[in-house]
Motif scaffolding. Sequence first.
Motif, PDB file in Angstrom:
ATOM      1  N   TYR A  65       0.840  -1.204   0.000  1.00 37.33           N
ATOM      2  CA  TYR A  65       0.000   0.000   0.000  1.00 37.33           C
ATOM      3  C   TYR A  65       0.875   1.255   0.000  1.00 37.33           C
ATOM      4  O   TYR A  65       0.643   2.193  -0.764  1.00 37.33           O
ATOM      5  CB  TYR A  65      -0.925  -0.007   1.222  1.00 37.33           C
ATOM      6  N   SER A  81     -13.650  -4.406  -4.903  1.00 40.22           N
ATOM      7  CA  SER A  81     -14.607  -4.907  -3.908  1.00 40.22           C
ATOM      8  C   SER A  81     -15.844  -5.535  -4.523  1.00 40.22           C
ATOM      9  O   SER A  81     -16.521  -6.338  -3.871  1.00 40.22           O
ATOM     10  CB  SER A  81     -15.029  -3.765  -2.979  1.00 40.22           C
ATOM     11  N   GLU A 120     -10.934   2.450  -7.992  1.00 36.58           N
ATOM     12  CA  GLU A 120     -10.235   1.168  -8.076  1.00 36.58           C
ATOM     13  C   GLU A 120     -10.638   0.243  -6.927  1.00 36.58           C
ATOM     14  O   GLU A 120     -10.808  -0.963  -7.123  1.00 36.58           O
ATOM     15  CB  GLU A 120      -8.718   1.397  -8.080  1.00 36.58           C
ATOM     16  N   GLN A 121     -10.801   0.799  -5.735  1.00 36.33           N
ATOM     17  CA  GLN A 121     -11.230   0.004  -4.581  1.00 36.33           C
ATOM     18  C   GLN A 121     -12.632  -0.563  -4.804  1.00 36.33           C
ATOM     19  O   GLN A 121     -12.897  -1.725  -4.495  1.00 36.33           O
ATOM     20  CB  GLN A 121     -11.245   0.878  -3.308  1.00 36.33           C
ATOM     21  N   ASN A 122     -13.523   0.269  -5.348  1.00 38.31           N
ATOM     22  CA  ASN A 122     -14.890  -0.190  -5.601  1.00 38.31           C
ATOM     23  C   ASN A 122     -14.915  -1.295  -6.647  1.00 38.31           C
ATOM     24  O   ASN A 122     -15.671  -2.264  -6.518  1.00 38.31           O
ATOM     25  CB  ASN A 122     -15.785   0.978  -6.037  1.00 38.31           C
ATOM     26  N   TRP A 125      -8.370   6.269  -6.487  1.00 37.92           N
ATOM     27  CA  TRP A 125      -8.193   5.147  -5.568  1.00 37.92           C
ATOM     28  C   TRP A 125      -9.548   4.553  -5.171  1.00 37.92           C
ATOM     29  O   TRP A 125      -9.705   3.330  -5.145  1.00 37.92           O
ATOM     30  CB  TRP A 125      -7.415   5.605  -4.343  1.00 37.92           C
ATOM     31  N   ASN A 126     -10.528   5.395  -4.876  1.00 41.71           N
ATOM     32  CA  ASN A 126     -11.857   4.897  -4.492  1.00 41.71           C
ATOM     33  C   ASN A 126     -12.507   4.116  -5.624  1.00 41.71           C
ATOM     34  O   ASN A 126     -13.143   3.078  -5.387  1.00 41.71           O
ATOM     35  CB  ASN A 126     -12.762   6.047  -4.051  1.00 41.71           C
TER      36      ASN A 126
END
Length: 155
Positions: free
Chosen positions: A16, A122, A117-119, A114-115
């Motif tokens: 990270y 997930s 990519e995270q979504n 980043w959000n």
Amino acid sequence: MINEINNLFISLVDTYSELDKIYKRTSCKLLDDYSYTEMHCIDVIGRIKNPNVTKISTKINMTKGGISKIIKRLLKKNAISSFSNPENKKEIYFKLEENGKIVFREHEKLHKKWNLEQNTFSSQFSGKELKTIQNFLFKYNNFLKEKLNTIKENK
């Protein structure tokens, strides 16, 4: 099993951090001159009304002394400026200057990317799996905070 989980957490933190550095370097050259804490301080100054040391320290969860040091660096970099309330000259507030506004916008872009990519990542998990992960991470985070508090109290 516990050792494997601990090793995964260490690897996760390392990966990270490395990814975060790469994102920072590739987004805007100006960001190279700012630490993550400085960027988060700029973010808070750009988002809240009448930002002062107390409000910033509460939002970032740092001591006022730590925030004061960051503020001095940001003032020196001309990312922010200070001003006082005409009705209360003792109260010092901060606002973003041009460099600070650029850092604010670039930092915001990084978070949005980043959000997203995270979504995307997930979305491969079910709601139940995500709830289990969230529960574990919440409990583990509280465990680490308790450990940190114990260490601080014993100093």
